[in-house]
Design an enzyme around this catalytic site. Structure first.
Site, short mmCIF file in Angstrom:
data_model
loop_
_atom_site.label_atom_id
_atom_site.label_comp_id
_atom_site.label_asym_id
_atom_site.label_seq_id
_atom_site.Cartn_x
_atom_site.Cartn_y
_atom_site.Cartn_z
N ASN A 36 -1.48 4.45 -0.33
CA ASN A 36 -2.12 5.78 -0.98
C ASN A 36 -2.02 6.93 -1.21
O ASN A 36 -3.04 7.51 -1.43
CB ASN A 36 -3.73 4.82 -2.20
N ARG A 37 -1.09 6.96 -0.44
CA ARG A 37 -0.75 8.54 0.03
C ARG A 37 -1.48 9.00 1.08
O ARG A 37 -1.86 10.28 0.97
CB ARG A 37 -0.04 9.01 -1.31
N LEU A 38 -2.94 8.41 1.38
CA LEU A 38 -3.60 8.81 2.15
C LEU A 38 -3.40 8.58 3.83
O LEU A 38 -3.92 8.34 4.62
CB LEU A 38 -5.07 8.24 1.49
#
Ligand SMILES: Cc1cc2nc3c(=O)[nH]c(=O)nc-3n(C[C@H](O)[C@H](O)[C@H](O)COP(=O)(O)O)c2cc1C
Length: 216
Positions: free
Chosen positions: A193-195
């Site tokens: 999630n692009r985290l």
């Protein structure tokens, strides 16, 4: 033929690993060594290929790939033509940045610092272990200058091959190494999630490293 919509659809979830401050080395160089060993083991092609970003004194940026040839507490070493465009920029402004992208490991490393030329002895040592063709090429090619055509370059190479026996090919003064002494090294690990995880090491006056987490 990919269209703009299909380009937009290219995306990958990063799932392999995470970065935990508790398991990172206190030294950025030692942490780089750990990642370097893992990059070697993962059989990435040319794990030593890195982007070198430089800038003119007036701020014109420029970047290209070069190969890492050595690293330790003193810095990260690459070799090139001192008269090349990058060489001119580094003469005006020695600050530079290196970026590795090891996509198989979902990792990026950014190293920011100041470059100096390595000693002539160190450059000689490396030049002398390069294959003959690379040594001739380093002499023949006025890197980054405009040349009239490919034939000109090939005839320069031929002339040098005829002129020198293999061990007589000595390093030209305009070819050698730079060492980038890092002030900041950021380790980036892709997460879902692009985290992503980002841990930034900043060199302190007492030679220790401050470690901070950056937002993805
Ligand atoms: C995989 C790869 C490795 C390269 N390694 C080097 C290198 O170690 N040294 C070098 O001078 N150029 C290397 N090059 C060529 C540079 O990217 C660049 O074209 C050249 O150094 C001239 O850059 P400049 O005009 O900005 O100075 C490499 C290119 C690639 C794609």
């Amino acid at each position: 033929m990919p269209n703009i919509n299909s380009i937009r659809e290219i995306r990958k979830e990063y799932i392999q690993e995470s970065l935990d401050e508790k398991h990172m080395h206190t030294s950025a160089i030692q942490q780089f060594q750990v990642w370097w060993n893992e990059a070697l083991k993962s059989e990435i092609q040319e794990p030593n290929a890195m982007t070198l970003a430089t800038a003119s004194a007036d701020g014109l940026p420029s970047a290209r790939i070069v190969l890492l040839k050595d690293f330790d507490e003193k810095g990260f070493v690459f070799y090139t033509n001192y008269n090349s465009f990058k060489g001119q920029q580094l003469a005006e402004n020695p600050r530079a940045c290196l970026v590795f992208f090891w996509k198989e490991l979902e990792r990026q490393v950014r190293i920011t610092g100041v470059t100096t030329k390595v000693s002539a002895i160190e450059s000689d040592e490396y030049f002398n272990i390069r294959p003959e063709g690379s040594r001739i090429g380093a002499i023949a090619s006025p890197q980054s200058q405009v040349i009239s055509n490919r034939e000109w370059l090939e005839s320069e190479v031929k002339q040098l091959q005829n002129k020198f026996s293999s061990d007589a090919i000595k390093r030209p003064e305009h070819w050698g190494g730079y060492r980038l002494m890092p002030a900041i090294i950021e380790f980036w690990q892709g997460r879902p999630n692009r985290l992503h995880d980002r841990l930034q090491y900043t060199l302190q006056e007492d030679a220790s490293w401050k470690i901070e987490r950056l937002a993805p």
